[in-house]
Design an enzyme around this catalytic site. Structure first.
Site, PDB file in Angstrom:
ATOM      1  N   LYS A  11      11.476   3.965   2.570  1.00  0.00           N
ATOM      2  CA  LYS A  11      10.659   4.928   3.284  1.00  0.00           C
ATOM      3  C   LYS A  11      11.382   5.558   4.475  1.00  0.00           C
ATOM      4  O   LYS A  11      11.389   6.792   4.628  1.00  0.00           O
ATOM      5  CB  LYS A  11       9.396   4.184   3.739  1.00  0.00           C
ATOM      6  CG  LYS A  11       8.590   4.844   4.773  1.00  0.00           C
ATOM      7  CD  LYS A  11       7.636   3.847   5.367  1.00  0.00           C
ATOM      8  CE  LYS A  11       8.366   2.965   6.368  1.00  0.00           C
ATOM      9  NZ  LYS A  11       7.474   2.381   7.378  1.00  0.00           N
ATOM     10  N   THR A  12      12.013   4.732   5.281  1.00  0.00           N
ATOM     11  CA  THR A  12      12.712   5.268   6.447  1.00  0.00           C
ATOM     12  C   THR A  12      13.878   6.149   6.014  1.00  0.00           C
ATOM     13  O   THR A  12      14.144   7.194   6.601  1.00  0.00           O
ATOM     14  CB  THR A  12      13.233   4.119   7.333  1.00  0.00           C
ATOM     15  OG1 THR A  12      12.161   3.219   7.576  1.00  0.00           O
ATOM     16  CG2 THR A  12      13.735   4.644   8.663  1.00  0.00           C
TER      17      THR A  12
ATOM     18  N   ASP B 219       4.871   8.531  10.338  1.00  0.00           N
ATOM     19  CA  ASP B 219       5.221   7.253   9.738  1.00  0.00           C
ATOM     20  C   ASP B 219       4.004   6.322   9.807  1.00  0.00           C
ATOM     21  O   ASP B 219       3.173   6.461  10.696  1.00  0.00           O
ATOM     22  CB  ASP B 219       6.399   6.660  10.535  1.00  0.00           C
ATOM     23  CG  ASP B 219       7.038   5.498   9.815  1.00  0.00           C
ATOM     24  OD1 ASP B 219       6.785   5.342   8.605  1.00  0.00           O
ATOM     25  OD2 ASP B 219       7.788   4.750  10.463  1.00  0.00           O
ATOM     26  N   GLU B 220       3.917   5.380   8.894  1.00  0.00           N
ATOM     27  CA  GLU B 220       2.827   4.396   8.902  1.00  0.00           C
ATOM     28  C   GLU B 220       1.454   5.069   9.013  1.00  0.00           C
ATOM     29  O   GLU B 220       0.625   4.677   9.842  1.00  0.00           O
ATOM     30  CB  GLU B 220       3.003   3.407  10.068  1.00  0.00           C
ATOM     31  CG  GLU B 220       4.379   2.781  10.185  1.00  0.00           C
ATOM     32  CD  GLU B 220       4.585   1.613   9.246  1.00  0.00           C
ATOM     33  OE1 GLU B 220       3.759   1.424   8.334  1.00  0.00           O
ATOM     34  OE2 GLU B 220       5.594   0.907   9.415  1.00  0.00           O
TER      35      GLU B 220
ATOM     36  N   GLN C  84      -0.393  -1.963   3.364  1.00  0.00           N
ATOM     37  CA  GLN C  84       0.142  -2.524   4.604  1.00  0.00           C
ATOM     38  C   GLN C  84      -0.652  -2.093   5.832  1.00  0.00           C
ATOM     39  O   GLN C  84      -0.136  -2.076   6.945  1.00  0.00           O
ATOM     40  CB  GLN C  84       1.614  -2.129   4.767  1.00  0.00           C
ATOM     41  CG  GLN C  84       2.506  -2.716   3.692  1.00  0.00           C
ATOM     42  CD  GLN C  84       3.972  -2.413   3.938  1.00  0.00           C
ATOM     43  OE1 GLN C  84       4.537  -2.804   4.935  1.00  0.00           O
ATOM     44  NE2 GLN C  84       4.567  -1.686   3.001  1.00  0.00           N
TER      45      GLN C  84
ATOM     46  N   ARG D   7       8.561  -9.098   3.830  1.00  0.00           N
ATOM     47  CA  ARG D   7       9.660  -9.004   4.798  1.00  0.00           C
ATOM     48  C   ARG D   7      10.900  -9.707   4.271  1.00  0.00           C
ATOM     49  O   ARG D   7      12.001  -9.522   4.769  1.00  0.00           O
ATOM     50  CB  ARG D   7       9.284  -9.650   6.158  1.00  0.00           C
ATOM     51  CG  ARG D   7       8.133  -9.031   6.928  1.00  0.00           C
ATOM     52  CD  ARG D   7       8.251  -7.547   7.050  1.00  0.00           C
ATOM     53  NE  ARG D   7       7.487  -6.916   5.971  1.00  0.00           N
ATOM     54  CZ  ARG D   7       7.587  -5.629   5.644  1.00  0.00           C
ATOM     55  NH1 ARG D   7       8.435  -4.848   6.269  1.00  0.00           N
ATOM     56  NH2 ARG D   7       6.870  -5.114   4.654  1.00  0.00           N
TER      57      ARG D   7
END
Length: 777
Positions: free
Chosen positions: A33-34, A225-226, A256, A615
């Site tokens: 994503k980043t 983002d997010e 998430q 993670r």
DNA sequence: TTCCTAAACTTTTTT
DNA sequence: AGTTTAGGAA
């Protein structure tokens, strides 16, 4: 094809190339994503979009910094300086700084952190004659925060039936009034809290079309983002800003979403396609982070939740090891097991400290991990404690700087008016506050005219000196830089010297912290560009103050240091580690007791579990303890229901925990035997006996060492005498100590002290200004 | 006004 | 258990 597009898969490339129109990128965990976001920014610029026209918003400074760094890396020497990449709070604060005058705020407005805000809540609650015990500042503040995040004004709050009913039900019907008073007080103080940065920015855009137009025109391309963690305030701002061009690109993962307690609503991401009917949706479903086993259990777990955006994460990574599940007797054993395991991983598997993260649900759990790591000499870093800038001595110092920049800042004023001690005590402060509230002035304005408001004598002199001193500091603002002012303040107030003279361990530490603060200000002044925002220029004291208040503890620690990282799952969002230990998987802890009321809450806990699992890149250890200290008491718990949601085939029970052989799930489920034991509180398991030594006897022994006071009931006709009439040799009665004879009179006339030999309690020194004595004869 | 002790509260997550 | 607060004493 441009170089930067080569490392992308087809979906990712499509997301990068879709630059026009509304776009939602549903990005599963570890799907790059980043990378997509940063490449997309680079691509926009390669197409000729001016960096000045691009806005990218994140939730954490860490995420913003990373994004900025990666964009700069792709762009090499191209100009990335004008990019607006930052957190919602920092970007909005920056714009508010330029536009605040329009909504009646000083441009150098103060940002109140949570402590300041709660302190204001407490103050206004008291002023409304409400019981602070009942209207707990913490709870009231949370309620106010919730209202702001939902864009509910005090006025709307007061007339909203649903809200009022909720407050009635919790027996706190006056929260609306407190909210109203709080908002007014903040405004009067020229201060905004964290939520105001969103709320006031929304109001600014809503009520000033020319401002809205200006920023709509500036931000032609917006990236969020997010997105799953946005609250209604953030949502509305984005909608307003993007309305002109609709080049809004949101990236998120509904699986998430873990911030609903902060007002985030998952609806924002679920509804995106309804908000923009020509919205394009791209799903990134290939995971590049985790092993197949880890991804498999993540998928299994999240399957239990309802109403998600349909997607299937897959990976081409290797199968990897099974997930290790470990049960230990106590929380300390859990810590020991993890420390042992880390040592083994380093020795046998060539992992380094920084490859490892220990994640947990609540901050309180870090203690046992910390202890065991220290015992094993494993270097570690805890993320998520209190920020450097929240330390008392730092906040005191900063309060001076805040007051200089914004004299209306009452919280800052109250903090330092008598620190270092200058003879302006609580009584004087209360008087000034009362006068200020009566006339609707700021406390500072009252102090400026202290003589007019009836302050006299030493207090008046002290106040006048204080006012003069602050004014002399304020006059430096335009002439000298932030560091020079701060240094001067520290010296002139005697503040730094006082800390220097304190040679206790804590005192030395405090002095060092203050030196570090000065260094940070110096660094701020001397760094040519402001790294946080990428902005050139504003090196003023107020710019510095506005920047640091938005920094968290995590922002001030080096994520690349070769240490084991300890943090909550919330803090770990967006990060990845080769090895992850997830501790405390117990019912009541994770899922947390507080989140078992509704299905929605439980599902959020499950998403949190999902975030934790994903993670891990290579190895994942899940652990839980049979017994654990909570609220200072030993409690037993069952293993988390989340463990039961993992198919047995992925689990490896063979690991021993902390010298205690793991008993496998047969025991872990909470056998009838265990449940029976728990049903008899007197029974006492071996664990609870050995771990809970009886300290009460020792404590009471120590207390009994104190000289005993013989109780005395004051005579029925007890009336305190005027201390001035007291003379040596007189027989007196004290309310608590009984009868005695005055041995000696000493001390200044302001503070007379009598030494009295009591018949029952021996000799005592009594301060006559405060203690009540009656002359018997 | 300041210091000390006892009691009360904490612990869900954070910009 | 550890930390913050309230109230009393000096």
């Amino acid at each position: 094809m441009n170089d930067y597009l080569k490392g992308l898969n087809e979906r990712q490339r499509e997301a990068v190339m879709t630059t026009e129109g509304p776009l939602m990128i549903v990005a599963g965990a570890g799907s790059g994503k980043t990378k997509v976001l940063t490449t997309r920014i680079a691509h926009l610029m390669a197409k000729g979009v001016d960096s000045f026209n691009i806005l990218a918003l994140t939730f954490t400074n860490k995420a913003a910094a990373e994004m900025k760094e990666r964009v700069e890396h792709i762009l090499a020497n191209r100009e990335a300086r004008n990019l607006y990449i930052g957190t919602f709070h920092s970007v909005f604060a920056r714009i508010l700084r330029a536009e605040a005058h329009r909504i009646g705020y000083p441009n150098a407005f103060t940002i109140y952190d949570t402590d300041d805000a709660k302190s204001v809540v407490k103050a206004v609650t008291g002023e409304l004659n409400l019981d602070v015990q009942h209207y707990k500042p913490n709870q009231v503040y949370n309620r106010i925060s919730g209202a702001k995040n939902a864009l509910v004004s005090p006025r709307e709050y007061l007339v909203d039936h649903h809200i009022q009913q909720e407050d009635m039900r919790s027996n706190r019907p006056m929260i609306g009034q407190i909210y109203d008073a709080y908002a007014k007080r903040c405004f009067k103080n020229g201060a905004m809290d964290f939520d105001d940065l969103l709320y006031k920015f929304y109001e600014l855009l809503k009520n000033f079309p020319e401002v809205l137009h200006k920023y709509q025109h500036k931000f032609k391309y917006i990236m969020i983002d997010e997105y799953q963690d946005t609250n209604p305030a953030q949502y509305e701002v984005i909608k307003l800003l993007g309305a002109a061009h609709e080049n809004v690109c949101v990236v998120g993962d509904d699986a998430q979403s873990i911030y609903s307690f902060r007002g985030a609503t998952i609806q924002n991401i679920l509804q995106f396609q309804k908000d923009y009917d020509d919205a394009k949706v791209i799903k990134l479903e290939q995971n590049y982070r985790c092993t197949q086993n880890i991804l498999a259990i993540a998928n299994e777990v999240i399957k239990q939740n309802k109403g998600q955006i349909p997607k299937t994460l897959f990976t081409e990574n290797e199968t990897g090891e099974k997930i290790k599940l470990v049960r230990t007797m106590t929380d300390n054993d859990e810590g020991k097991f993890i420390a042992d395991a880390i040592q083994e991983l380093r020795l046998r598997n060539h992992y380094t400290n920084k490859d490892v993260a220990i994640l947990y649900r609540t901050n309180a759990q870090s203690r046992s991990f910390e202890e065991s790591l220290r015992r094993h000499n494993i270097p570690y870093t805890i993320f998520g404690g209190i920020s450097f800038y929240q330390r008392k001595e730092i906040k005191d110092y900063i309060a001076y700087l805040r007051l200089i920049v914004n004299p209306k800042d009452e919280e800052a004023l109250k903090r330092i008016i008598n620190y270092p001690i200058r003879g302006i005590g609580k009584t004087s402060v209360d008087r000034a506050l009362l006068a200020a509230n009566e006339r609707d002035m700021s406390m500072w304005e009252v102090l400026e005219q202290a003589a007019y408001f009836g302050f006299k004598g030493g207090t008046l002199t002290s106040i006048e000196e204080f006012v003069l001193m602050i004014k002399s500091f304020a006059s430096m603002i335009d002439k000298q830089n932030a560091y020079d002012i701060a240094f001067h303040v520290g010296k002139q107030t005697g503040f730094v010297k006082e800390l220097f003279n304190d040679k206790s361990t804590e005192g030395v530490q405090r002095y060092e912290n203050v030196q570090e603060l000065l260094n940070s200000i110096k660094e701020f002044v001397e760094t040519p560009t402001n790294e946080e925002s990428g902005e050139v220029g504003d090196k003023s004291l107020s710019a510095y103050l506005q920047q640091i208040v938005l920094l968290t503890d995590s922002d001030q620690k080096d994520p690349n240091a070769d240490t084991v990282k300890l943090m909550t799952i919330h803090a770990a969002k967006g990060l990845e580690y080769p090895v992850v230990f997830l501790g405390g998987l117990e019912e009541g802890l994770f899922p947390n007791q507080m989140s078992l009321n509704t299905r929605e809450e439980l599902e959020e806990e499950r998403r949190l579990f999902y975030v934790a699992i994903t993670r891990a890149k290579g190895r994942l250890y899940l652990s839980y303890a049979n017994t654990r200290y909570r609220f200072g008491q030993l409690v037993q718990s069952d293993q988390s229901r989340f463990i039961n949601e993992i198919p047995e085939q992925y689990l490896d029970h063979s690991y021993a925990g902390g010298g205690v052989k793991n008993q496998g799930s047969k025991w872990g489920q909470g056998s009838a035997f265990e449940r029976m034991q728990r049903g008899f509180p007197q029974g006492g398991t071996p664990a609870s006996k050995s771990s809970a030594p009886e300290k009460t006897h020792v404590a009471s022994l120590i207390q009994n060492n104190k000289p005993k006071e013989v109780a005395h009931t004051p005579s029925a006709n007890f009336v305190p005498s005027d201390p001035a009439t007291l003379a040596e040799g007189m027989r007196v009665e004290h309310q608590k100590f009984g009868f005695g004879t005055v041995q000696k009179l000493e001390g200044s006339s302001h503070n007379p002290v009598a030494t009295i030999l009591f018949e029952q309690n021996g000799e005592k020194k009594i301060m006559l200004n405060y203690a009540k004595l009656m002359i018997v004869n």
